[in-house]
Design a protein around this motif. Structure first.
Motif, PDB file in Angstrom:
ATOM      1  N   VAL A  58       5.150  20.113 -30.918  1.00  0.00           N
ATOM      2  CA  VAL A  58       3.434  19.432 -31.516  1.00  0.00           C
ATOM      3  C   VAL A  58       3.266  18.131 -31.138  1.00  0.00           C
ATOM      4  O   VAL A  58       2.406  17.743 -30.463  1.00  0.00           O
ATOM      5  N   ILE A  59       4.446  17.338 -31.112  1.00  0.00           N
ATOM      6  CA  ILE A  59       4.703  15.778 -31.274  1.00  0.00           C
ATOM      7  C   ILE A  59       4.581  15.399 -29.487  1.00  0.00           C
ATOM      8  O   ILE A  59       3.401  14.342 -29.329  1.00  0.00           O
ATOM      9  N   PHE A  60       5.437  16.030 -28.771  1.00  0.00           N
ATOM     10  CA  PHE A  60       5.725  15.845 -27.496  1.00  0.00           C
ATOM     11  C   PHE A  60       4.381  16.464 -26.800  1.00  0.00           C
ATOM     12  O   PHE A  60       3.989  15.339 -26.036  1.00  0.00           O
ATOM     13  N   LYS A  61       3.096  17.462 -27.000  1.00  0.00           N
ATOM     14  CA  LYS A  61       1.816  17.683 -26.310  1.00  0.00           C
ATOM     15  C   LYS A  61       0.501  16.485 -26.720  1.00  0.00           C
ATOM     16  O   LYS A  61      -0.246  15.978 -26.053  1.00  0.00           O
ATOM     17  N   ALA A  62       0.996  15.912 -28.194  1.00  0.00           N
ATOM     18  CA  ALA A  62       0.364  15.351 -28.429  1.00  0.00           C
ATOM     19  C   ALA A  62       0.140  13.877 -27.879  1.00  0.00           C
ATOM     20  O   ALA A  62      -0.497  12.996 -27.204  1.00  0.00           O
ATOM     21  N   ALA A  63       1.682  13.598 -27.724  1.00  0.00           N
ATOM     22  CA  ALA A  63       1.961  11.936 -27.015  1.00  0.00           C
ATOM     23  C   ALA A  63       1.469  12.728 -25.663  1.00  0.00           C
ATOM     24  O   ALA A  63       0.751  11.128 -24.816  1.00  0.00           O
ATOM     25  N   ARG A  64       0.992  13.062 -24.672  1.00  0.00           N
ATOM     26  CA  ARG A  64       1.531  14.405 -23.654  1.00  0.00           C
ATOM     27  C   ARG A  64      -0.824  13.747 -23.296  1.00  0.00           C
ATOM     28  O   ARG A  64      -1.094  13.316 -22.680  1.00  0.00           O
ATOM     29  N   GLY A  65      -0.752  14.424 -24.159  1.00  0.00           N
ATOM     30  CA  GLY A  65      -2.618  14.231 -24.783  1.00  0.00           C
ATOM     31  C   GLY A  65      -2.913  12.771 -24.576  1.00  0.00           C
ATOM     32  O   GLY A  65      -4.320  12.631 -24.022  1.00  0.00           O
ATOM     33  N   THR A  67      -2.542  10.263 -22.784  1.00  0.00           N
ATOM     34  CA  THR A  67      -3.018   9.307 -21.820  1.00  0.00           C
ATOM     35  C   THR A  67      -3.443  10.040 -20.806  1.00  0.00           C
ATOM     36  O   THR A  67      -3.896   9.525 -20.230  1.00  0.00           O
ATOM     37  N   ASN A  68      -3.824  11.938 -21.431  1.00  0.00           N
ATOM     38  CA  ASN A  68      -4.622  12.462 -20.627  1.00  0.00           C
ATOM     39  C   ASN A  68      -5.862  13.562 -21.546  1.00  0.00           C
ATOM     40  O   ASN A  68      -5.329  14.562 -20.904  1.00  0.00           O
ATOM     41  N   SER A  69      -6.945  13.148 -21.297  1.00  0.00           N
ATOM     42  CA  SER A  69      -6.966  13.981 -22.894  1.00  0.00           C
ATOM     43  C   SER A  69      -7.686  15.291 -22.164  1.00  0.00           C
ATOM     44  O   SER A  69      -8.243  15.722 -22.684  1.00  0.00           O
ATOM     45  N   SER A  70      -7.869  15.301 -20.382  1.00  0.00           N
ATOM     46  CA  SER A  70      -8.715  15.994 -19.989  1.00  0.00           C
ATOM     47  C   SER A  70      -7.728  17.695 -18.962  1.00  0.00           C
ATOM     48  O   SER A  70      -8.224  18.285 -19.195  1.00  0.00           O
ATOM     49  N   HIS A  71      -6.375  16.893 -19.787  1.00  0.00           N
ATOM     50  CA  HIS A  71      -5.781  18.061 -18.853  1.00  0.00           C
ATOM     51  C   HIS A  71      -5.623  19.097 -20.572  1.00  0.00           C
ATOM     52  O   HIS A  71      -4.815  18.950 -21.129  1.00  0.00           O
ATOM     53  N   ALA A  72      -5.986  20.428 -20.407  1.00  0.00           N
ATOM     54  CA  ALA A  72      -6.363  20.906 -21.255  1.00  0.00           C
ATOM     55  C   ALA A  72      -4.685  21.968 -21.518  1.00  0.00           C
ATOM     56  O   ALA A  72      -4.933  21.955 -22.614  1.00  0.00           O
ATOM     57  N   ASP A  73      -4.003  21.820 -20.363  1.00  0.00           N
ATOM     58  CA  ASP A  73      -2.845  22.416 -20.706  1.00  0.00           C
ATOM     59  C   ASP A  73      -2.250  21.693 -22.002  1.00  0.00           C
ATOM     60  O   ASP A  73      -1.655  22.557 -22.936  1.00  0.00           O
ATOM     61  N   ASN A  74      -2.056  20.829 -21.730  1.00  0.00           N
ATOM     62  CA  ASN A  74      -1.583  19.907 -23.069  1.00  0.00           C
ATOM     63  C   ASN A  74      -2.328  20.817 -25.052  1.00  0.00           C
ATOM     64  O   ASN A  74      -1.191  20.686 -25.166  1.00  0.00           O
ATOM     65  N   MET A  75      -3.279  21.035 -24.971  1.00  0.00           N
ATOM     66  CA  MET A  75      -3.856  21.344 -26.351  1.00  0.00           C
ATOM     67  C   MET A  75      -3.310  22.798 -26.386  1.00  0.00           C
ATOM     68  O   MET A  75      -3.401  23.247 -27.254  1.00  0.00           O
ATOM     69  N   VAL A  76      -3.669  23.291 -25.067  1.00  0.00           N
ATOM     70  CA  VAL A  76      -3.297  24.956 -24.984  1.00  0.00           C
ATOM     71  C   VAL A  76      -1.626  24.864 -25.821  1.00  0.00           C
ATOM     72  O   VAL A  76      -1.852  25.350 -26.121  1.00  0.00           O
ATOM     73  N   ASP A  77      -0.454  24.315 -25.345  1.00  0.00           N
ATOM     74  CA  ASP A  77       0.646  24.080 -25.515  1.00  0.00           C
ATOM     75  C   ASP A  77       0.786  23.543 -27.412  1.00  0.00           C
ATOM     76  O   ASP A  77       1.435  24.238 -27.518  1.00  0.00           O
TER      77      ASP A  77
END
Length: 93
Positions: A58-65, A67-77
């Motif tokens: 979850v932390i990994f995907k939050a860090a990715r999100g 820097t790129n809030s428009s990449h929906a894959d991060n939030m889905v994951d």
């Protein structure tokens, strides 16, 4: 795929595709490391568990999100890992 195709694909991922999507790897890895350091600092009561792994993802995907809030894959994951953490955290409760 053979080994050359794997290597070529990986090269494209880390130099083109992923950089466009997630920004500089060094900055992203530093953000993930800070989040994981925080998690590990509050979970020092024994060996890591599957729950810890799910929460660290979850932390990994939050860090990715971040820097790129428009990449929906991060939030889905992130939501998926959160659901798994929820299930793992309540199994023995």
């Amino acid at each position: 795929m053979n080994r050359v195709e794997f290597l070529d694909t990986a090269k494209n991922y880390i130099t083109l595709d992923r950089a466009k999507t997630h920004g500089k790897a060094e900055q992203n890895f530093d953000a993930i490391a800070r989040g994981w350091d925080w998690w590990l600092s509050i979970r020092s009561d024994g060996p890591l568990t599957g729950y810890d792994t799910a929460m660290m993802m979850v932390i990994f995907k939050a860090a990715r999100g971040a820097t790129n809030s428009s990449h929906a894959d991060n939030m889905v994951d992130l939501v998926g890992y959160g659901a798994l953490a929820g299930e793992l955290g309540t199994e023995d409760a």
